[in-house]
Design a protein around this motif. Structure first.
Motif, PDB file in Angstrom:
ATOM      1  N   GLY A 173       6.296 -53.945  11.255  1.00 57.07           N
ATOM      2  CA  GLY A 173       5.002 -53.291  11.057  1.00 57.07           C
ATOM      3  C   GLY A 173       3.818 -54.233  11.140  1.00 57.07           C
ATOM      4  O   GLY A 173       2.680 -53.792  11.342  1.00 57.07           O
ATOM      5  N   GLN A 176       1.289 -54.185  13.938  1.00 54.53           N
ATOM      6  CA  GLN A 176       0.208 -53.207  13.925  1.00 54.53           C
ATOM      7  C   GLN A 176      -0.945 -53.638  13.023  1.00 54.53           C
ATOM      8  O   GLN A 176      -1.867 -52.861  12.783  1.00 54.53           O
ATOM      9  CB  GLN A 176       0.736 -51.852  13.451  1.00 54.53           C
ATOM     10  N   ARG A 198      -0.073 -52.179   4.500  1.00 55.95           N
ATOM     11  CA  ARG A 198       0.301 -51.045   5.343  1.00 55.95           C
ATOM     12  C   ARG A 198       1.415 -51.384   6.335  1.00 55.95           C
ATOM     13  O   ARG A 198       1.981 -50.488   6.968  1.00 55.95           O
ATOM     14  CB  ARG A 198      -0.926 -50.520   6.102  1.00 55.95           C
ATOM     15  N   HIS A 199       1.744 -52.680   6.473  1.00 53.29           N
ATOM     16  CA  HIS A 199       2.776 -53.032   7.456  1.00 53.29           C
ATOM     17  C   HIS A 199       4.127 -52.415   7.094  1.00 53.29           C
ATOM     18  O   HIS A 199       4.926 -52.119   7.986  1.00 53.29           O
ATOM     19  CB  HIS A 199       2.895 -54.559   7.601  1.00 53.29           C
ATOM     20  N   GLU A 201       4.777 -49.385   5.694  1.00 48.99           N
ATOM     21  CA  GLU A 201       4.811 -47.997   6.145  1.00 48.99           C
ATOM     22  C   GLU A 201       4.790 -47.913   7.667  1.00 48.99           C
ATOM     23  O   GLU A 201       5.516 -47.107   8.268  1.00 48.99           O
ATOM     24  CB  GLU A 201       3.621 -47.235   5.563  1.00 48.99           C
ATOM     25  N   ARG A 202       3.984 -48.754   8.297  1.00 52.05           N
ATOM     26  CA  ARG A 202       3.903 -48.724   9.756  1.00 52.05           C
ATOM     27  C   ARG A 202       5.220 -49.149  10.393  1.00 52.05           C
ATOM     28  O   ARG A 202       5.611 -48.638  11.448  1.00 52.05           O
ATOM     29  CB  ARG A 202       2.746 -49.609  10.218  1.00 52.05           C
ATOM     30  N   GLY A 203       5.899 -50.086   9.770  1.00 56.10           N
ATOM     31  CA  GLY A 203       7.207 -50.475  10.274  1.00 56.10           C
ATOM     32  C   GLY A 203       8.194 -49.323  10.236  1.00 56.10           C
ATOM     33  O   GLY A 203       8.964 -49.115  11.176  1.00 56.10           O
ATOM     34  N   TYR A 204       8.153 -48.561   9.150  1.00 50.97           N
ATOM     35  CA  TYR A 204       9.035 -47.391   9.026  1.00 50.97           C
ATOM     36  C   TYR A 204       8.776 -46.402  10.147  1.00 50.97           C
ATOM     37  O   TYR A 204       9.719 -45.917  10.804  1.00 50.97           O
ATOM     38  CB  TYR A 204       8.816 -46.726   7.669  1.00 50.97           C
ATOM     39  N   TYR A 205       7.513 -46.090  10.395  1.00 54.28           N
ATOM     40  CA  TYR A 205       7.200 -45.095  11.426  1.00 54.28           C
ATOM     41  C   TYR A 205       7.486 -45.607  12.832  1.00 54.28           C
ATOM     42  O   TYR A 205       7.770 -44.823  13.740  1.00 54.28           O
ATOM     43  CB  TYR A 205       5.751 -44.630  11.284  1.00 54.28           C
ATOM     44  N   LEU A 206       7.450 -46.917  13.039  1.00 53.32           N
ATOM     45  CA  LEU A 206       7.837 -47.466  14.339  1.00 53.32           C
ATOM     46  C   LEU A 206       9.334 -47.307  14.589  1.00 53.32           C
ATOM     47  O   LEU A 206       9.775 -47.139  15.727  1.00 53.32           O
ATOM     48  CB  LEU A 206       7.478 -48.952  14.418  1.00 53.32           C
TER      49      LEU A 206
END
Length: 366
Positions: A173, A176, A198-199, A201-206
Motif C-alpha cells: 500500500g 499509493q 492509509r497504506h 487499507e490501500r494495500g488490502y484493496y490492491l
C-alpha cells in the motif's frame, strides 16, 4: 570477516560481502578495496555497516539464508510489482495485473526451498547489503524472517506460502503514498501521519481481488499495524480480531524497521530492538509469539564486535541456538585492550561468569 559501522571503515580495507542494487544486481564484489570516495558514496546510498575482510577473523562467515539466485529473483519481483503499482495508481482494476499472484507465489517457493535447507537458522541483521530502496529490502527481510518463524512454529507448506506472500506484500500500500510523505527526512505532520497510515487499507484493496493471492494475504496488509490493546491502525482491532499471520508480521515488521537505518533515524542493534518489542508484550504483541521470535533472533549477529566483562574485546563467530544471548566469541584483545598474538575462542554458554557489556557494530553507535 567482521562487521563494522561505515564510520570506522577506512581506505585500503577490503569488502567481505557483496553489495547489491535494489534490482538484485551485484554492484561491488567481495574483495573490492575501499577508497575514501567509495565509502562516502556507500554511506550516502544508505549502507551504514559493511562486512570487512580481517586476517584476525579469518573463517568467520555470516550465514546466507537465501542463495544469490533467490535474492535476485525476489528483489526483481518486488521491484516489478511495486513499480507497476506506483506507475498506475489511478488505473487499478481487478485483474489488471494477473501476473502478480503467480510471480509472488513463485518467489515464495524459492524462498521456502532455501529456508527448508537451513531450518535451524537464526534471524540475523540482513547480510544482503542493498543500496537505494529501503522498501524493497524491508519487504524481503520481513518475508524471510516471518517464513522462518512460521517453520519453527510448525505451519505446513500451504500455510507458509500464504503467510510468506502476506509478509512479502504487507507494505504494498505504500506504493499509493506520496513520495514526499514516504521519504520525508523529518517528523510527519498530523495530516501526513494520517496519510501514511492509509497504506494498510490501500494495500488490502490492491490485493483483495487479485487472482492467485489468498484473501488472508490481503488481510495481512490490512492488519499488520493492528495491536492487541486496540491502539493500532487502521481499524483499532483487538486480540483475536487480528489474524495470527498479521500478528507474526507485525512483530517482524517492527523489528526490521527498528534495526534498519532510515533517513530520519539511526538503527537499533538486535538486542535493543528485542528489548523494545518486549516492552509491548501482552499489550501490543502476543507474548507467546514474542517468545518464539526471541528464540530465533541472533541477538549478537556473527561478525559483530563485542566487549566482555573481562575487559577483552572480540568478534562473535557463532551462535548458540539454544542460548542466543551467549554466543561463541573470538577474543582479539587482552584486558588492557592490546591485540593478542594468538586470538582464541570463548564459548559464553560455558563461561557463565563472562558477559557481553558493550556492542559496537552499527549506525546507532556512530
Amino acid at each position: 570477516m567482521r562487521m563494522l559501522p561505515i564510520s570506522l571503515c577506512s581506505p585500503g580495507m577490503k569488502l567481505g560481502k557483496r553489495i547489491f542494487s535494489a534490482e538484485g544486481v551485484v554492484l561491488l564484489a567481495e574483495g573490492v578495496e575501499l577508497t575514501a570516495s567509495l565509502i562516502r558514496r556507500l554511506d550516502d546510498k544508505g549502507i551504514h555497516y559493511l562486512y570487512i575482510d580481517d586476517p584476525r577473523t579469518e573463517g568467520i562467515e555470516a550465514p546466507q539464508l537465501l542463495s544469490d539466485e533467490t535474492q535476485r529473483a525476489a528483489l526483481g519481483t518486488i521491484r516489478s510489482v511495486f513499480r507497476d503499482l506506483v506507475d498506475a495508481p489511478g488505473k487499478r482494476h481487478t485483474g489488471m495485473y494477473p501476473y502478480v499472484g503467480r510471480s509472488v507465489r513463485q518467489v515464495m517457493h524459492l524462498v521456502m526451498d532455501d529456508l527448508q535447507r537451513n531450518r535451524d537458522a537464526m534471524i540475523m541483521l540482513s547480510n544482503l547489503l542493498t543500496v537505494d530502496h529501503y522498501l524493497y529490502m524491508h519487504s524481503l527481510n520481513v518475508c524471510v524472517y516471518t517464513t522462518l518463524l512460521g517453520m519453527a512454529y510448525g505451519y505446513g507448506t500451504e500455510e507458509l506460502t500464504t503467510l510468506g506472500m502476506g509478509a512479502l506484500l504487507h507494505d504494498v500500500g505504500k506504493t499509493q503514498i506520496s513520495t514526499d510523505v514516504l521519504l520525508k527526512p523529518d517528523g510527519l505532520s498530523d495530516a501526513e501521519y494520517e496519510e501514511m497510515q492509509r497504506h494498510a487499507e490501500r494495500g488490502y484493496y490492491l490485493l483483495k481481488d487479485e487472482p492467485n493471492i489468498p484473501l488472508v494475504a490481503a488481510h495481512c496488509a490490512f492488519q499488520h499495524h493492528e495491536r492487541l490493546n486496540g491502539t493500532g491502525y487502521p481499524r483499532r482491532l483487538t486480540g483475536d480480531q487480528i489474524h495470527p499471520y498479521a500478528k507474526w508480521i507485525g512483530i517482524v515488521d517492527s523489528y526490521d524497521a527498528m534495526t534498519s537505518y532510515r533517513i530520519y533515524k539511526n538503527a537499533m542493534l538486535p538486542h535493543q530492538a528485542v528489548e523494545t518489542l518486549y516492552a509491548g508484550s501482552g499489550t501490543l504483541y502476543d507474548t507467546a509469539m514474542l517468545k518464539y521470535f526471541r528464540d530465533k533472533v541472533a541477538i549478537y549477529p556473527i561478525g559483530i564486535t563485542v566487549k566482555l566483562s573481562s575487559g577483552q574485546t572480540g568478534v562473535v563467530m557463532d551462535i548458540n541456538s539454544a542460548c542466543a544471548h551467549r554466543p561463541i566469541v573470538r577474543v582479539l584483545t587482552d584486558e588492557a585492550g592490546q591485540d593478542l598474538k594468538t586470538p582464541y575462542e570463548l564459548d559464553l554458554s560455558k563461561q557463565l561468569s563472562v558477559m557481553i557489556t558493550q556492542v559496537d557494530a552499527g549506525p546507532s553507535e556512530r
